[in-house]
Design a protein around this motif. Structure first.
Motif, short mmCIF file in Angstrom:
data_model
loop_
_atom_site.label_atom_id
_atom_site.label_comp_id
_atom_site.label_asym_id
_atom_site.label_seq_id
_atom_site.Cartn_x
_atom_site.Cartn_y
_atom_site.Cartn_z
N ASP A 586 18.97 62.34 4.83
CA ASP A 586 20.01 61.80 3.84
C ASP A 586 20.01 60.10 4.04
N ASP A 587 20.14 59.47 3.03
CA ASP A 587 20.30 57.95 2.92
C ASP A 587 21.36 57.27 3.87
N ARG A 588 21.05 56.51 4.90
CA ARG A 588 21.76 55.83 5.66
C ARG A 588 21.70 54.28 5.61
N VAL A 589 22.88 53.61 5.66
CA VAL A 589 22.81 52.07 5.35
C VAL A 589 23.01 51.25 6.75
N VAL A 590 22.19 50.40 6.70
CA VAL A 590 22.19 49.30 8.15
C VAL A 590 22.38 47.90 7.41
N PRO A 614 10.11 58.75 -0.94
CA PRO A 614 11.51 58.58 -0.64
C PRO A 614 12.03 57.43 -1.78
N ASP A 615 13.14 57.27 -1.83
CA ASP A 615 13.60 56.15 -2.66
C ASP A 615 14.54 55.06 -1.57
N PRO A 616 13.95 54.18 -0.85
CA PRO A 616 14.74 53.15 -0.15
C PRO A 616 15.30 51.99 -1.02
N ALA A 617 16.60 51.70 -0.43
CA ALA A 617 17.27 50.59 -1.31
C ALA A 617 17.37 49.29 -0.61
N PHE A 618 17.30 48.28 -1.24
CA PHE A 618 17.08 46.91 -0.65
C PHE A 618 18.17 45.84 -1.23
N GLY A 619 18.99 45.07 -0.69
CA GLY A 619 20.09 44.35 -1.16
C GLY A 619 21.02 43.58 -0.49
N VAL A 620 22.04 43.40 -0.86
CA VAL A 620 23.12 42.86 0.02
C VAL A 620 24.39 43.74 -0.40
N VAL A 629 25.87 56.64 2.07
CA VAL A 629 25.26 56.93 0.79
C VAL A 629 24.39 55.92 0.50
N MET A 630 23.39 56.22 -0.53
CA MET A 630 22.51 54.97 -1.00
C MET A 630 23.05 53.67 -1.27
N LEU A 631 22.24 52.76 -0.85
CA LEU A 631 22.91 51.33 -1.21
C LEU A 631 23.19 51.31 -2.61
N GLY A 632 24.21 50.83 -2.99
CA GLY A 632 24.42 50.50 -4.41
C GLY A 632 25.31 51.59 -5.18
N LYS A 633 25.43 52.69 -4.46
CA LYS A 633 26.64 53.84 -4.95
C LYS A 633 27.92 53.47 -5.13
N ASP A 634 28.35 52.43 -4.34
CA ASP A 634 29.77 52.06 -4.60
C ASP A 634 29.93 50.54 -4.88
N ASP A 635 31.10 49.81 -5.16
CA ASP A 635 31.18 48.74 -5.61
C ASP A 635 31.16 47.42 -4.48
N LYS A 636 30.75 47.89 -3.26
CA LYS A 636 30.44 46.93 -2.34
C LYS A 636 28.85 46.44 -1.91
N ALA A 637 28.06 46.97 -2.97
CA ALA A 637 26.75 46.71 -2.47
C ALA A 637 26.06 46.35 -3.93
#
Length: 732
Positions: A586-590, A614-620, A629-637
């Motif tokens: 599963d996707d994990r955030v660091v 896979p589908d890695p995600a990059f950002g802030v 969850v994957m980065l960007g799934k909530d309103d904090k990313a």
């Protein structure tokens, strides 16, 4: 009493005081030494000449005299009395006590009276060799200074208490043992000094020389001189002036010199001051006792440190030797595997050589036989065997074509020693705190809502974690130099808010704070990046193109790594927290350790491993983003997730701007956060990926990545802005 000896020595001659006088500055001098360092001042500059001319003389005359004693700033050893045209430049010396003094005058010839009896030159000036305060002597000369009878008595008792042999008082370096004492001069002489300084002729012939021991006894039995008034030598001191802080005689009171002053009995003030000195000594005695106990403790610590050091070094050597032995054993095991692989490869290749050699010999024999058959001229005989030979030739040729000419073994060794984790462990090998009376504090939390900048100052606020119960004694706030340099301490104390002034304009500063107590220092808080004001009044949106070009010059290069403290527990770190992967499907955030609220920032992530698309995600992201969850799934990313063919932008589970072009192993993903323009842009392999991904970015953002076990990435920071990002493009 050995420690007291320096208090009993004259700062000029370095010997015990002889006939000491008390200067107005409370320092003491031998009377002879005071006479030796007198300097005559010009007539026109003296207070006496001013009185004679009718000019007013005030206390400031003595203050001006302090300014007359000048010394070289380079401490060259020379000094002079400035302000006098006739005053010669006089070289300056250092006494045995280290005090800078003027050289004594040339000693008088033997037929003249001693220096202590010679008349004082008119308008003589005396400078204290310890505090360098100067004053003009009046008509009384040195007789105007009171004699320190108490100091004389202390010196006598000190010399009597010394059991060692009496020493010559005139030897310049190492005093020799005295052989005689002159009762009239009251001086101990060694034999060379007696012959040189006290010859038995002239007026000195009438002096009586006695053995040193007898001289000591005569000194002890001599009656103590009674202190007399400096103004009235025939009168003894009987009263004490409280305002002037000096003993006075009855005649001084009769003359009205102290008429408006408070005067008390000499005996009563003597007892009062003795009592005050005794009380002060009690406190000083306690401090001295504590100091002695402390010195004993320190000396015991020195011995204990030496013993502990030997023991600790032996333990360290044993531990390192054990590691080396384990490494050597593992080395032997790995070499054994390499040797087995080597033997296996050689056996396979040699077997193939032998098999191929046999077949080649058979093939060559068949070819030679066929050539001989072709030479036969008998058609019927040839046709009888030709079919069989043709089949054998084709069969042999087919046998050579079935991979026979392909090596069964490669020359490369399919063994790759992964020493990186071990090298990293060796580099990280360090001492850990063995024991502590209480835990160290937790890292403080920066209160982002209270941190701000104004012009060229920054205000930072922090607090302890809500659930922390560890006692904190203070905090240490550190700031870098605004140019990506080293951090430096700007505040140490108990307060939880600090304003730092005097920063550079147009600069990006990184700030961090840590707590401390008696046990130790906490880890650092998250690093906060603050941008100071530009220092000018033009608006960024309406700036000209030439001004926008300078955006790259205002970038503060930020160096940071991933933050293990805030990451999901499934994230795996290596390479000093610059490389991350995951042990979950599963996707994990660091997040990164550094948060950005101002300025232009760019970093890259290289794809070290990419399996099964896979589908890695990059950002802030914000600091409280969801980590499972994957980065960007909530309103904090705010993120870009990408596969091997295309990418999407995602925020609050909204997917936008599908763009062709994906990633593979070795690809590079760039993230450009422009908080001046409030935009977020992405790139793949240094080419911009899609349009500007997000706009209206405000607040504090941390670099972020989400991935699973099929991906491994490495973070690269401190990079310049890429070429695709131009000021004109930033305006779009």
């Amino acid at each position: 009493m050995e420690e007291m000896e320096e208090e009993l020595k004259c700062p000029v001659c370095g010997s015990f005081y002889r006939e000491p006088i008390i200067l107005p500055c409370s320092h003491n001098l031998c009377q002879a030494c005071a006479r030796n360092i007198l300097v005559q001042t010009p007539e026109a500059e003296s207070p006496q000449s001013r009185r004679a001319s009718g000019s007013q003389v005030s206390d400031y005359d003595y203050l001006d005299l302090d300014k007359m004693s000048l010394y070289s700033e380079a401490d060259s050893g020379y000094g002079s009395y400035g302000g006098f045209a006739s005053a010669p430049t006089t070289p300056c010396q250092k006494s045995p006590n280290g005090v800078r003094v003027f050289p004594p005058a040339v000693p008088p010839p033997p037929h003249l009276p001693p220096a202590s009896l010679a008349p004082v030159p008119r308008n003589a000036c005396l400078t204290c060799p310890q505090c360098h305060r100067s004053l003009i002597l009046d008509e009384r000369g040195l007789r105007g200074f009171p004699k320190n009878r108490v100091l004389e008595g202390v010196i006598d008792r000190y010399q009597q208490s010394k059991a060692a042999a009496l020493r010559c008082q005139l030897c310049e370096k190492a005093p020799k043992e005295a052989t005689a004492m002159c009762e009239q001069c009251d001086v101990f002489y060694c034999e060379p000094c007696r012959l040189r300084c006290h010859p038995p002729r002239g007026p000195l012939a009438k002096h009586r020389l006695v053995p040193p021991a007898q001289g000591r006894v005569s000194r002890r039995l001599s009656p103590r001189k009674i202190s007399t008034c400096t103004d009235h030598e025939l009168e003894n001191h009987s009263m004490y002036c409280v305002q002037c802080k000096m003993p006075v005689c009855y005649q001084c009171l009769e003359e009205g010199k102290h008429s408006s002053h408070e005067v008390k009995a000499l005996g009563a003030m003597w007892k009062l001051h003795k009592s005050q000195l005794s009380q002060a000594l009690n406190g000083l005695s306690d401090r001295a006792k504590e100091a002695k106990e402390f010195l004993v403790q320190l000396r015991n610590m020195v011995q204990q440190i030496q013993e502990n050091s030997v023991e600790f070094e032996a333990c360290l050597v044993a531990q390192c030797d054990a590691l080396i032995d384990a490494l050597n054993r593992r080395k032997a095991q790995l070499l054994s595997r390499v040797n087995k692989e080597h033997e296996h490869k050689l056996k396979v290749v040699r077997d193939q050589i032998s098999h191929c050699t046999v077949k080649l010999r058979q093939t060559t024999g068949l070819m030679e036989y066929c050539l001989e058959v072709i030479k036969e001229n008998d058609p019927s005989g040839f046709l009888q065997i030709s079919d069989a030979l043709i089949r054998r030739v084709h069969l042999t040729e087919d046998q050579w074509g079935k991979g026979t000419l392909t090596p069964r073994m490669t020359t490369d060794f399919d063994l790759n020693l992964d020493s990186a984790p071990l090298l990293q462990s060796i580099h990280q090998l360090d001492f850990v705190q063995m024991k502590a009376s209480s835990p160290v504090p937790a890292p403080p939390i920066l209160q982002l809502e209270e941190c701000c900048t104004h012009n060229n100052s920054a205000t930072l606020s922090w607090k302890q974690p809500p659930l922390s119960t560890v006692q904190v004694e203070g905090y240490i706030l550190e700031l870098d130099d605004g140019n990506g340099g080293q951090f430096r301490e700007v505040y140490v104390g108990k307060e939880t808010m600090c304003t730092v002034d005097g920063l550079h304009f147009n600069s990006t500063y990184s700030a961090r704070v840590k707590a401390f107590n008696k046990t130790g220092v906490s880890p650092y808080s998250k690093t906060l990046v603050l941008q100071t004001s530009e220092g000018c009044n033009f608006e960024t949106q309406s700036a000209s193109y030439s001004q926008l070009v300078d955006i790259k010059k205002m970038v503060a290069v930020a160096w940071f790594s991933f933050d293990p403290g805030s990451a999901h527990s499934d994230i795996l770190f290596s390479n000093d927290n610059l490389t991350v992967t995951c042990n979950s499907y599963d996707d994990r955030v660091v997040l990164g350790k550094t948060g950005f609220s101002k300025g232009l920032h760019y970093w890259e992530l290289s794809i070290d491993r990419y399996d099964n698309h896979p589908d890695p995600a990059f950002g802030v992201a914000r600091v409280d983003v969801l980590k499972d969850v994957m980065l960007g799934k909530d309103d904090k990313a705010w993120a870009m997730y990408v596969d091997n063919n295309r990418s999407w932008f995602m925020h609050n589970n909204s997917h936008t701007n599908r763009t062709e072009g994906g990633i593979t192993k070795g690809a590079t993903v760039g993230v450009l956060l422009d908080l001046t323009r409030r935009t977020l842009t992405f790139s793949i392999n240094e080419d911009q990926q899609g349009p500007v991904a997000f706009e209206n970015m405000e607040g504090l953002f941390f670099p972020a990545v989400s991935l699973n076990r099929n991906v491994q990435v490495t973070l690269h920071t401190g990079l310049p802005v890429p070429e695709f990002y131009t000021p004109r493009g930033a305006m779009q």
